[in-house]
Design an enzyme around this catalytic site. Sequence first.
Site, PDB file in Angstrom:
ATOM      1  N   GLY A   1       4.291  -0.844   5.645  1.00 47.82           N
ATOM      2  CA  GLY A   1       4.560  -2.226   5.283  1.00 47.82           C
ATOM      3  C   GLY A   1       5.696  -2.321   4.276  1.00 47.82           C
TER       4      GLY A   1
ATOM      5  N   GLY B   1       1.454  -1.704  -3.797  1.00 49.85           N
ATOM      6  CA  GLY B   1       0.156  -1.033  -3.742  1.00 49.85           C
ATOM      7  C   GLY B   1       0.105   0.262  -4.529  1.00 49.85           C
TER       8      GLY B   1
ATOM      9  CD  GLU C   1       3.982   3.048   0.371  1.00 46.15           C
ATOM     10  OE1 GLU C   1       3.043   2.391   0.846  1.00 46.15           O
ATOM     11  OE2 GLU C   1       4.814   2.575  -0.435  1.00 46.15           O
TER      12      GLU C   1
END
Length: 231
Positions: free
Chosen positions: A83, A98, A104
């Site tokens: 996302g 988050g 990530e």
Amino acid sequence: MSDNLKRDAAEKAAALVSDGMRLGLGTGSTAAYFVAALGARVRGGLSVVGVPTSEATLDQARREGIPLTTLDETPELDLTVDGADEIDDDLRLIKGGGGALLREKIVASSSRRMIVIADGTKRVSRLGRFPLPIEVVPFGLRATQIAIEKLLETLEMSGEMHLRRMADGTPYITDGGHFILDAHLGRIDKPNVLASTLNNIPGVVEHGLFIGLATGAILATGQGLVELGQI
């Protein structure tokens, strides 16, 4: 935005996966729909392996029955689906709301392709409305913050910077054991310059500007799914 539209975006991304792929599994509410859709395909016979970008995604992937690997075992990935907190038309992102930005970015950087799935409201003409997460080591926190503030000043940027905290007031700690400073900049006119200079500051581990990583995006809007870049 309807959860059904987010689920549609996630399922479209899951349909891009083919047998034998090595996948990066993103983190966050929309990415969780992708992990669920992927799990359904795996239970239907799809053969893949995944690298989760957070402990939360690791737990979900295990529950879904998705075979997992690590970047040490599988250092090159075919596709990452994740996302974004903001995305512009050049596929530049702000991520890290988050708290999983470091893992990530490592996973995305190890992938040949990165597809973003997001609520259409995350699409912006200029990055910066969403606070920029900057992951830092706890040691020397104030000195690191001052150095970041000086860099922003040289780039003619300003805004409040806050240490991310839990509901009980204690500092938020990432999966890597670091803190996060959220920089409320309002607008980032030179994201490429800021991205390339932030990591030069001792104490900065990583930041939430993802430049040149996303190859495409599937956005869930009130008019249906909108694609950007190469899907």
